[in-house]
Design a protein around this motif. Sequence first.
Motif, PDB file in Angstrom:
ATOM      1  N   GLU A  52      53.898 -16.482 -26.380  1.00 33.70           N
ATOM      2  CA  GLU A  52      52.283 -16.418 -26.428  1.00 33.70           C
ATOM      3  C   GLU A  52      51.901 -17.108 -25.318  1.00 33.70           C
ATOM      4  OE1 GLU A  52      49.749 -19.210 -29.722  1.00 33.70           O
ATOM      5  OE2 GLU A  52      51.329 -17.849 -30.526  1.00 33.70           O
ATOM      6  N   LYS A  53      52.479 -17.987 -24.750  1.00 35.84           N
ATOM      7  CA  LYS A  53      51.752 -18.873 -23.823  1.00 35.84           C
ATOM      8  C   LYS A  53      51.905 -17.864 -22.354  1.00 35.84           C
ATOM      9  CE  LYS A  53      54.511 -21.821 -21.698  1.00 35.84           C
ATOM     10  NZ  LYS A  53      55.324 -22.823 -21.034  1.00 35.84           N
ATOM     11  N   CYS A  54      53.047 -17.436 -22.123  1.00 38.64           N
ATOM     12  CA  CYS A  54      53.425 -16.638 -20.817  1.00 38.64           C
ATOM     13  C   CYS A  54      53.233 -15.207 -20.628  1.00 38.64           C
ATOM     14  CB  CYS A  54      54.963 -16.874 -20.201  1.00 38.64           C
ATOM     15  SG  CYS A  54      55.167 -18.695 -20.255  1.00 38.64           S
ATOM     16  N   GLY A  55      53.677 -14.507 -21.987  1.00 37.63           N
ATOM     17  CA  GLY A  55      53.500 -13.281 -21.972  1.00 37.63           C
ATOM     18  C   GLY A  55      52.235 -12.243 -21.982  1.00 37.63           C
ATOM     19  N   PRO A  56      52.237 -10.986 -21.971  1.00 36.50           N
ATOM     20  CA  PRO A  56      53.588 -10.148 -22.093  1.00 36.50           C
ATOM     21  C   PRO A  56      54.273 -10.113 -20.825  1.00 36.50           C
ATOM     22  CG  PRO A  56      51.423  -9.115 -21.666  1.00 36.50           C
ATOM     23  CD  PRO A  56      50.832 -10.439 -21.920  1.00 36.50           C
ATOM     24  N   VAL A  74      61.915  -9.833 -14.218  1.00 33.61           N
ATOM     25  CA  VAL A  74      60.914  -9.908 -15.301  1.00 33.61           C
ATOM     26  C   VAL A  74      59.921 -11.036 -15.193  1.00 33.61           C
ATOM     27  CG1 VAL A  74      60.591 -10.134 -17.889  1.00 33.61           C
ATOM     28  CG2 VAL A  74      62.713  -9.359 -16.945  1.00 33.61           C
ATOM     29  N   ARG A  75      58.589 -10.429 -15.083  1.00 31.06           N
ATOM     30  CA  ARG A  75      57.585 -11.315 -14.704  1.00 31.06           C
ATOM     31  C   ARG A  75      56.723 -11.456 -15.933  1.00 31.06           C
ATOM     32  NH1 ARG A  75      56.769 -12.104  -9.166  1.00 31.06           N
ATOM     33  NH2 ARG A  75      57.827 -10.498  -7.874  1.00 31.06           N
ATOM     34  N   ARG A  81      54.649 -19.234 -12.608  1.00 29.74           N
ATOM     35  CA  ARG A  81      56.074 -19.884 -12.377  1.00 29.74           C
ATOM     36  C   ARG A  81      56.567 -20.567 -13.902  1.00 29.74           C
ATOM     37  NH1 ARG A  81      57.355 -20.869  -6.869  1.00 29.74           N
ATOM     38  NH2 ARG A  81      55.420 -20.469  -5.736  1.00 29.74           N
ATOM     39  N   CYS A  82      57.607 -19.943 -14.026  1.00 30.42           N
ATOM     40  CA  CYS A  82      58.258 -20.630 -15.460  1.00 30.42           C
ATOM     41  C   CYS A  82      59.645 -20.366 -15.357  1.00 30.42           C
ATOM     42  CB  CYS A  82      57.209 -20.109 -16.855  1.00 30.42           C
ATOM     43  SG  CYS A  82      57.803 -20.765 -18.286  1.00 30.42           S
ATOM     44  N   SER A  83      60.313 -21.034 -16.533  1.00 31.30           N
ATOM     45  CA  SER A  83      61.834 -20.945 -16.592  1.00 31.30           C
ATOM     46  C   SER A  83      62.037 -19.648 -16.944  1.00 31.30           C
ATOM     47  CB  SER A  83      62.450 -22.167 -17.161  1.00 31.30           C
ATOM     48  OG  SER A  83      61.770 -22.307 -18.546  1.00 31.30           O
ATOM     49  N   CYS A  84      61.187 -19.028 -17.641  1.00 32.79           N
ATOM     50  CA  CYS A  84      61.271 -17.845 -18.424  1.00 32.79           C
ATOM     51  C   CYS A  84      61.187 -16.555 -17.487  1.00 32.79           C
ATOM     52  CB  CYS A  84      60.361 -17.660 -19.543  1.00 32.79           C
ATOM     53  SG  CYS A  84      58.594 -17.411 -19.003  1.00 32.79           S
ATOM     54  N   LEU A  85      60.802 -16.556 -16.165  1.00 33.96           N
ATOM     55  CA  LEU A  85      61.107 -15.598 -15.355  1.00 33.96           C
ATOM     56  C   LEU A  85      62.528 -15.501 -14.820  1.00 33.96           C
ATOM     57  CD1 LEU A  85      57.788 -16.098 -13.429  1.00 33.96           C
ATOM     58  CD2 LEU A  85      57.993 -15.226 -15.391  1.00 33.96           C
ATOM     59  N   ALA A  86      62.944 -14.447 -15.096  1.00 31.36           N
ATOM     60  CA  ALA A  86      64.389 -14.169 -14.897  1.00 31.36           C
ATOM     61  C   ALA A  86      64.833 -12.642 -14.423  1.00 31.36           C
ATOM     62  CB  ALA A  86      65.266 -14.543 -15.903  1.00 31.36           C
ATOM     63  N   TYR A  87      65.704 -12.299 -13.642  1.00 29.81           N
ATOM     64  CA  TYR A  87      66.045 -10.981 -13.468  1.00 29.81           C
ATOM     65  C   TYR A  87      66.633 -10.247 -14.802  1.00 29.81           C
ATOM     66  CZ  TYR A  87      66.088 -11.144  -8.638  1.00 29.81           C
ATOM     67  OH  TYR A  87      65.692 -11.460  -7.326  1.00 29.81           O
ATOM     68  N   ALA A  88      66.293  -8.869 -14.991  1.00 26.72           N
ATOM     69  CA  ALA A  88      66.507  -8.251 -16.152  1.00 26.72           C
ATOM     70  C   ALA A  88      67.822  -8.341 -16.252  1.00 26.72           C
ATOM     71  CB  ALA A  88      66.182  -6.843 -15.996  1.00 26.72           C
ATOM     72  N   ALA A  89      68.323  -8.436 -17.604  1.00 27.29           N
ATOM     73  CA  ALA A  89      69.703  -8.415 -18.314  1.00 27.29           C
ATOM     74  C   ALA A  89      70.283  -6.989 -18.060  1.00 27.29           C
ATOM     75  CB  ALA A  89      69.821  -8.824 -19.579  1.00 27.29           C
ATOM     76  N   PRO A  90      71.600  -6.905 -18.118  1.00 29.09           N
ATOM     77  CA  PRO A  90      72.060  -5.577 -17.942  1.00 29.09           C
ATOM     78  C   PRO A  90      71.740  -4.363 -18.893  1.00 29.09           C
ATOM     79  CG  PRO A  90      73.868  -7.132 -17.525  1.00 29.09           C
ATOM     80  CD  PRO A  90      72.729  -7.808 -18.093  1.00 29.09           C
ATOM     81  N   ALA A  91      71.265  -4.854 -19.867  1.00 30.51           N
ATOM     82  CA  ALA A  91      70.882  -3.701 -21.054  1.00 30.51           C
ATOM     83  C   ALA A  91      69.338  -3.295 -20.744  1.00 30.51           C
ATOM     84  CB  ALA A  91      70.994  -4.373 -22.371  1.00 30.51           C
ATOM     85  N   LEU A  92      68.370  -4.488 -20.362  1.00 33.28           N
ATOM     86  CA  LEU A  92      67.224  -4.102 -19.851  1.00 33.28           C
ATOM     87  C   LEU A  92      66.977  -3.485 -18.529  1.00 33.28           C
ATOM     88  CD1 LEU A  92      63.973  -4.497 -20.557  1.00 33.28           C
ATOM     89  CD2 LEU A  92      64.343  -6.592 -19.254  1.00 33.28           C
TER      90      LEU A  92
END
Length: 111
Positions: A52-56, A74-75, A81-92
């Motif tokens: 809700e705060k950072c997405g989509p 994944v942006r 900038r947020c801790s939720c930004l991360a490289y895609a997991a293998p499945a994604l």
Amino acid sequence: MRYYLIDELYEEDIKRIESALREQGYTGGIEGIFYLPVPEDMLTDEQREHLEKCGPYILSLETGDTWLKMELLVRARNMLRCSCLAYAAPALRAHMIDFLDRFIRELDIPV
């Protein structure tokens, strides 16, 4: 930066891909940049909490004269900038690469 690169395409094929991306509503704010949505069921727990705060959440796709480059980071559209930004997991990562490959194949562009 980690990314998936498809190069040695014809310029006319890039134009067809860009047109199809625009038709699908994947346009970014800059020419040659497109935003591919990340399916919500493939988000991490933290990304779901921050939706809700950072997405989509999206993966960026950049087009050049004869190439496409999809970042595997994944942006968040609403937060730089947020801790939720991360490289895609293998499945994604596998899902999004398959998505892009299928998208191009459906345009009858050989890759």
